[in-house]
Write an enzyme that holds these catalytic residues in place. Sequence first.
Site, mmCIF file in Angstrom:
data_model
loop_
_atom_site.group_PDB
_atom_site.id
_atom_site.type_symbol
_atom_site.label_atom_id
_atom_site.label_comp_id
_atom_site.label_asym_id
_atom_site.label_seq_id
_atom_site.Cartn_x
_atom_site.Cartn_y
_atom_site.Cartn_z
ATOM 1 N N ARG A 31 73.546 26.502 106.898
ATOM 2 C CA ARG A 31 73.134 25.443 107.821
ATOM 3 C C ARG A 31 71.860 24.795 107.340
ATOM 4 N NH1 ARG A 31 74.347 27.175 114.051
ATOM 5 N NH2 ARG A 31 76.329 27.945 113.301
ATOM 6 N N ASP A 290 79.958 24.009 123.419
ATOM 7 C CA ASP A 290 79.048 23.547 122.358
ATOM 8 C C ASP A 290 79.775 22.650 121.361
ATOM 9 O OD1 ASP A 290 80.499 25.497 120.998
ATOM 10 O OD2 ASP A 290 78.775 26.182 119.833
ATOM 11 N N ASP A 292 81.016 22.887 118.378
ATOM 12 C CA ASP A 292 82.246 23.315 117.691
ATOM 13 C C ASP A 292 83.189 24.106 118.595
ATOM 14 O OD1 ASP A 292 80.435 25.460 117.726
ATOM 15 O OD2 ASP A 292 81.343 26.380 115.963
ATOM 16 N N ASP A 294 83.027 26.914 120.406
ATOM 17 C CA ASP A 294 83.186 28.367 120.511
ATOM 18 C C ASP A 294 82.327 28.987 121.612
ATOM 19 O OD1 ASP A 294 80.848 28.021 119.129
ATOM 20 O OD2 ASP A 294 81.435 29.167 117.358
ATOM 21 N N ARG A 295 81.426 28.208 122.223
ATOM 22 C CA ARG A 295 80.603 28.761 123.310
ATOM 23 C C ARG A 295 80.955 28.105 124.638
ATOM 24 N NH1 ARG A 295 74.424 29.070 121.293
ATOM 25 N NH2 ARG A 295 74.820 29.866 119.207
ATOM 26 N N LYS A 391 84.680 33.353 118.550
ATOM 27 C CA LYS A 391 84.495 33.189 119.975
ATOM 28 C C LYS A 391 85.186 31.899 120.387
ATOM 29 C CE LYS A 391 79.654 31.690 119.266
ATOM 30 N NZ LYS A 391 79.285 32.079 117.895
HETATM 31 C C1 VG1 Z 1 72.848 32.128 117.194
HETATM 32 C C2 VG1 Z 1 73.215 33.058 118.317
HETATM 33 C C3 VG1 Z 1 74.322 34.005 117.886
HETATM 34 C C4 VG1 Z 1 75.532 33.181 117.397
HETATM 35 C C5 VG1 Z 1 75.087 32.213 116.319
HETATM 36 C C6 VG1 Z 1 76.213 31.292 115.911
HETATM 37 O O1 VG1 Z 1 72.355 32.865 116.097
HETATM 38 O O2 VG1 Z 1 72.099 33.781 118.749
HETATM 39 O O3 VG1 Z 1 74.674 34.827 118.958
HETATM 40 O O4 VG1 Z 1 76.537 34.016 116.884
HETATM 41 O O5 VG1 Z 1 74.009 31.413 116.786
HETATM 42 O O6 VG1 Z 1 76.685 30.597 117.029
HETATM 43 P P1 VG1 Z 1 70.787 33.021 115.793
HETATM 44 O O7 VG1 Z 1 70.725 33.750 114.477
HETATM 45 O O8 VG1 Z 1 70.220 31.633 115.762
HETATM 46 O O9 VG1 Z 1 70.236 33.783 116.934
HETATM 47 V V1 VG1 Z 1 77.471 29.117 116.891
HETATM 48 O O10 VG1 Z 1 78.105 28.733 118.336
HETATM 49 O O11 VG1 Z 1 77.039 28.740 115.514
HETATM 50 O O12 VG1 Z 1 78.832 29.443 115.981
HETATM 51 CO CO CO Z 2 79.303 27.185 118.166
#
Ligand code: VG1
Ligand code: CO
Length: 561
Positions: A31, A290, A292, A294-295, A391
């Site tokens: 990212r 969100d 993409d 998944d949330r 997710k």
């Molecule tokens: C964050 C969240 C984590 C999740 C990740 C990707 O990571 O805390 O729970 O799996 O994002 O989510 P971090 O390292 O910033 O805490 V998403 O919806 O990218 O796929």
């Molecule tokens: Co996401």
Amino acid sequence: MLEQAANVLDHIVIVPTQPFQDQKPGTSGLRKKVAVFQQPNYVENYIQSILNIDPRPDFLIVGGDGRYFNDEVIKRVVSVCVANGVSKIFIPKYGLISTPGASSLIRTFEADGAIILTASHNPGGPEGDLGIKFNRASGGPAPEWFTDRIYQGTTSLKFYSKLLERPALDLNRMGTSTIYGTSIDVMDPISNYLDLMVSIFDFKEIRDLINGNRNFYPVKILIDCMNGVTGPYVRKIFLEAMGAPRESVINGDSLPNFGGRHPDPNLTHAKDLVRKMKEDPSIKFGVAFDGDGDRHMILGEGGFFVSPGDSLAIIAANLKRVKRYSLEGFKGFARSFPTSPAVDRVAKHYGLPVFVTPTGWKYFGNLLNGHMITLCGEESFGVGADHIREKDGIFGALVWLNVMAFFTKSVREIVEEHWRQFGRDYFVRYDYENCNVENAMRCMGNLEAILVDGRLLGTRFGVDNRYQIVDTGDFSYEDPVDLSTTYRQGLYVACSEGARIIFRQSGTDSCGATIRLYLNDYHPTKLDMDPNEYLRDLFQFALQVSDLKHFIGKEEPDVIT
Ligand code: VG1
Ligand code: CO
């Protein structure tokens, strides 16, 4: 045959390149700012490094969440894949695919993997973020040993192959074509996902709930797609298949900059949903997804907030109400380390195991593939089951509607009843975003020194010394399937009666550093406290032990969940 091969080679160039030293994937893929991906060779280097791993995937899904630069990256990815001899590529129409949708496509069509272009909940647009995620044949994100190999490859890459000319691709028109031996299928990803949901849920029951064919319904729902990728999925599932009225969807157009917002479904960023739910109490169910897809964040009447740990626990407790799991049964649960242990109580109730993993979906893969768990989730609004290996926001929303239909109860009633049965896990997450990287490292280094040598054990703090420290350290995880160990996954202070403080640095930010502070405590009968109030002593102690304000120079967190 030989002639044909020579013909293909005429259209391929081998490009000498310099390795980039910053292509290390984080919690969920690589990212960075869009501008980083716009550098010449940046995308191609990364894709070539994926394809260099043996065995090279031969059938790939390539698509993304529609953020700025999505289509251009798809073309660059296709160019490198065709030049490397990938046989088959599926591209979702308009280049749009949700992360759960991609996982489902891989599994249905037995693809070797997917290249998913998403930075999830991070903002989009020319100044925003982009990401490249690689999912493997199981449908799940590549595990750490695999992303480490990709990263190793990127640090010494000298050449990549691409097509001499840009591939002539029309992402807006479905159909199959062949580009120099690679079959390319621009296809509809939505019907595949709809079929999957139909196989899991009783659509009629949810349709009745929304349309009022039951006693005291219809239930008015509101879905905020936050201008991410879920718009077309939501239209197909909720409007077409379930007959919800058009006004049930807001921010339903997929936009390259997500309408200028963070497509992050929490109380801070899902402002439109929160406001409308507060203004109009006739809306009984609200959900935001969100970027993409998944949330999910669930809200009840008047904006009643369901904490993600509670959503996971309530989904776990009610999985038997879902058609598929009422037939198949379920095995066990898993949650990430910072997620509240609410789901553990449900597991105990059923006599099922619960696994505690590091943050990031990739750690659930082995447990799901090994049929050790059926459901898993994270505190960041992510819940998923064994139907895919990601997710799944829409899945989460459908379980909630399913449960509401089953009990003919409101969101608030369902949550409060759950608390009455299991007690309440109070949880908050405070995010300190965009901190100076060195300061954040110093802060975490200092904490590490304090927490790993056990010097705080036995210390009491809080009003009436109500907490006593029983353990401190840095969380590590041994995968029960491949026995790999992952270290340094969260600095913690564990107190008597299960209260906890956790600090970790985010692995998804594209610039600066984000420190996340997670607090949780439990009460069996006090159910109506404000979480920030209830956790105040833990917060004060966390600030004191970390000297956070001094190190990062911030008085307040940027986002509170
Ligand atoms: C964050 C969240 C984590 C999740 C990740 C990707 O990571 O805390 O729970 O799996 O994002 O989510 P971090 O390292 O910033 O805490 V998403 O919806 O990218 O796929
Ligand atoms: Co996401």
